[in-house]
Motif scaffolding. Structure first.
Motif, PDB file in Angstrom:
ATOM      1  N   TRP A  94     -44.928 -12.401 -13.139  1.00  0.00           N
ATOM      2  CA  TRP A  94     -45.590 -13.027 -14.275  1.00  0.00           C
ATOM      3  C   TRP A  94     -44.785 -14.257 -14.665  1.00  0.00           C
ATOM      4  CZ3 TRP A  94     -50.194 -11.678 -16.356  1.00  0.00           C
ATOM      5  CH2 TRP A  94     -50.726 -10.432 -15.992  1.00  0.00           C
ATOM      6  N   ALA A  95     -45.453 -15.310 -15.101  1.00  0.00           N
ATOM      7  CA  ALA A  95     -44.776 -16.555 -15.466  1.00  0.00           C
ATOM      8  C   ALA A  95     -43.697 -16.321 -16.519  1.00  0.00           C
ATOM      9  CB  ALA A  95     -45.793 -17.574 -15.972  1.00  0.00           C
ATOM     10  N   HIS A  96     -43.976 -15.494 -17.516  1.00  0.00           N
ATOM     11  CA  HIS A  96     -43.014 -15.286 -18.599  1.00  0.00           C
ATOM     12  C   HIS A  96     -41.810 -14.463 -18.162  1.00  0.00           C
ATOM     13  CE1 HIS A  96     -45.656 -11.748 -18.917  1.00  0.00           C
ATOM     14  NE2 HIS A  96     -44.589 -11.124 -19.406  1.00  0.00           N
ATOM     15  N   GLY A 123     -48.305 -22.297 -21.498  1.00  0.00           N
ATOM     16  CA  GLY A 123     -49.212 -21.381 -22.172  1.00  0.00           C
ATOM     17  C   GLY A 123     -48.989 -19.930 -21.785  1.00  0.00           C
ATOM     18  N   SER A 124     -48.385 -19.706 -20.624  1.00  0.00           N
ATOM     19  CA  SER A 124     -48.075 -18.349 -20.161  1.00  0.00           C
ATOM     20  C   SER A 124     -46.630 -17.952 -20.462  1.00  0.00           C
ATOM     21  CB  SER A 124     -48.346 -18.243 -18.652  1.00  0.00           C
ATOM     22  OG  SER A 124     -49.721 -18.388 -18.408  1.00  0.00           O
ATOM     23  N   GLY A 125     -45.888 -18.847 -21.113  1.00  0.00           N
ATOM     24  CA  GLY A 125     -44.534 -18.518 -21.548  1.00  0.00           C
ATOM     25  C   GLY A 125     -43.449 -18.646 -20.501  1.00  0.00           C
ATOM     26  N   ALA A 126     -43.674 -19.401 -19.422  1.00  0.00           N
ATOM     27  CA  ALA A 126     -42.615 -19.615 -18.427  1.00  0.00           C
ATOM     28  C   ALA A 126     -41.459 -20.349 -19.103  1.00  0.00           C
ATOM     29  CB  ALA A 126     -43.135 -20.420 -17.245  1.00  0.00           C
ATOM     30  N   LEU A 141     -36.911 -31.342 -16.447  1.00  0.00           N
ATOM     31  CA  LEU A 141     -36.728 -29.938 -16.793  1.00  0.00           C
ATOM     32  C   LEU A 141     -37.408 -29.682 -18.133  1.00  0.00           C
ATOM     33  CD1 LEU A 141     -35.493 -27.183 -16.139  1.00  0.00           C
ATOM     34  CD2 LEU A 141     -33.447 -27.913 -17.406  1.00  0.00           C
ATOM     35  N   HIS A 142     -38.437 -28.842 -18.097  1.00  0.00           N
ATOM     36  CA  HIS A 142     -39.195 -28.453 -19.289  1.00  0.00           C
ATOM     37  C   HIS A 142     -38.668 -27.104 -19.770  1.00  0.00           C
ATOM     38  CE1 HIS A 142     -41.802 -31.273 -17.179  1.00  0.00           C
ATOM     39  NE2 HIS A 142     -42.503 -31.417 -18.280  1.00  0.00           N
ATOM     40  N   THR A 143     -38.307 -27.034 -21.051  1.00  0.00           N
ATOM     41  CA  THR A 143     -37.785 -25.794 -21.624  1.00  0.00           C
ATOM     42  C   THR A 143     -38.438 -25.527 -22.978  1.00  0.00           C
ATOM     43  OG1 THR A 143     -35.916 -26.919 -22.676  1.00  0.00           O
ATOM     44  CG2 THR A 143     -35.546 -26.047 -20.466  1.00  0.00           C
ATOM     45  N   GLU A 144     -38.270 -24.316 -23.470  1.00  0.00           N
ATOM     46  CA  GLU A 144     -38.788 -23.882 -24.764  1.00  0.00           C
ATOM     47  C   GLU A 144     -40.312 -24.027 -24.837  1.00  0.00           C
ATOM     48  OE1 GLU A 144     -36.560 -25.474 -28.105  1.00  0.00           O
ATOM     49  OE2 GLU A 144     -34.818 -25.739 -26.815  1.00  0.00           O
ATOM     50  N   PRO A 145     -41.026 -23.140 -24.124  1.00  0.00           N
ATOM     51  CA  PRO A 145     -42.490 -23.232 -24.120  1.00  0.00           C
ATOM     52  C   PRO A 145     -43.099 -22.985 -25.495  1.00  0.00           C
ATOM     53  CG  PRO A 145     -41.773 -21.192 -23.103  1.00  0.00           C
ATOM     54  CD  PRO A 145     -40.530 -22.002 -23.364  1.00  0.00           C
ATOM     55  N   ILE A 146     -44.117 -23.749 -25.811  1.00  0.00           N
ATOM     56  CA  ILE A 146     -44.932 -23.540 -27.006  1.00  0.00           C
ATOM     57  C   ILE A 146     -46.271 -23.035 -26.488  1.00  0.00           C
ATOM     58  CG2 ILE A 146     -45.908 -24.572 -29.089  1.00  0.00           C
ATOM     59  CD1 ILE A 146     -43.817 -26.844 -28.718  1.00  0.00           C
ATOM     60  N   LYS A 147     -46.408 -21.722 -26.422  1.00  0.00           N
ATOM     61  CA  LYS A 147     -47.578 -21.119 -25.788  1.00  0.00           C
ATOM     62  C   LYS A 147     -48.883 -21.591 -26.414  1.00  0.00           C
ATOM     63  CE  LYS A 147     -47.356 -16.800 -24.540  1.00  0.00           C
ATOM     64  NZ  LYS A 147     -47.103 -15.349 -24.455  1.00  0.00           N
ATOM     65  N   ASN A 151     -47.504 -26.472 -24.068  1.00  0.00           N
ATOM     66  CA  ASN A 151     -46.559 -27.559 -23.859  1.00  0.00           C
ATOM     67  C   ASN A 151     -45.145 -27.015 -24.005  1.00  0.00           C
ATOM     68  OD1 ASN A 151     -45.733 -30.146 -23.307  1.00  0.00           O
ATOM     69  ND2 ASN A 151     -46.927 -31.091 -24.925  1.00  0.00           N
ATOM     70  N   TYR A 152     -44.182 -27.863 -23.729  1.00  0.00           N
ATOM     71  CA  TYR A 152     -42.778 -27.496 -23.864  1.00  0.00           C
ATOM     72  C   TYR A 152     -42.145 -28.333 -24.958  1.00  0.00           C
ATOM     73  CZ  TYR A 152     -42.903 -24.653 -19.646  1.00  0.00           C
ATOM     74  OH  TYR A 152     -43.180 -23.676 -18.726  1.00  0.00           O
ATOM     75  N   GLU A 153     -41.264 -27.696 -25.721  1.00  0.00           N
ATOM     76  CA  GLU A 153     -40.562 -28.373 -26.810  1.00  0.00           C
ATOM     77  C   GLU A 153     -39.599 -29.430 -26.274  1.00  0.00           C
ATOM     78  OE1 GLU A 153     -39.627 -29.150 -30.737  1.00  0.00           O
ATOM     79  OE2 GLU A 153     -41.043 -27.606 -30.116  1.00  0.00           O
TER      80      GLU A 153
END
Length: 184
Positions: A94-96, A123-126, A141-147, A151-153
């Motif tokens: 799972w992505a998360h 959106g899946s919380g990876a 590098l995308h971090t801190e997902p905003i489900k 998008n990523y923070e």
């Protein structure tokens, strides 16, 4: 009759194999199936270099495996998935539950890596999504997902040759990009 995209992609893969077609991966994007053929040399070398740098023994690094998404019924196939433990036979992560998802941007389908996959992974919380772009010599590098927003923070952009910091599965080490190849 409407066919489930996952079932349709499995049927298409089975049909292609009977006809002797080879392709790298199939991705179901909603009701669309994307067939990706072989990759460029640079693409494969970058994935191998990243795999070699993620050395943590308990980490599993897999390529060409379906990734399950909670935000979307489709299943994407990232170029590299890093998960904390070995997958059970037949399992799909799972992505998360991943530590890192990596996409090396292709020359033809780059918009999907930058927009569609980023939105679906977030959106899946990876927790982390690394885009490596050999066209422009950049890593993002995308971090801190905003489900809720898909998008990523945080997004940190690094040029090839500079180290990527903050990759969780590197245990504090930097990801060396000095030998990443650009498309010619």
């Amino acid at each position: 009759m409407r066919t489930d995209p996952v079932t349709a992609s499995d049927q298409l893969a089975a049909f292609a194999e009977t006809k002797g077609f080879t392709f790298r991966k199939l991705e179901s994007l909603g009701d669309t199936i994307l067939i990706l053929t072989g990759t460029r040399w640079e693409h494969g070398v970058i994935i191998a270099q990243i795999q070699d740098q993620v050395r943590r023994p308990r980490t599993c690094k897999v390529t060409n495996v379906d990734l399950q998404l909670t935000a979307d019924p489709g299943e994407l196939v990232p170029d590299l998935i890093v998960v904390p433990e070995q997958l059970a036979p037949g399992a799909k992560p799972w992505a998360h539950e991943t530590e890192l998802l990596v996409e090396v941007v292709s020359q033809r389908n780059y918009r999907e890596d930058y927009e569609g996959k980023r939105r679906r992974y977030a959106g899946s919380g990876a927790p982390q999504y690394l885009i490596v772009d050999p066209r422009d010599g950049l890593c993002m590098l995308h971090t801190e997902p905003i489900k809720s927003k898909g998008n990523y923070e945080q997004i940190v952009t690094t040029k090839f040759g500079q180290p990527v910091t903050g990759v969780l599965c590197m245990d504090g080490a930097e990801l060396d990009t000095s030998e990443f190849l650009r498309y010619t």
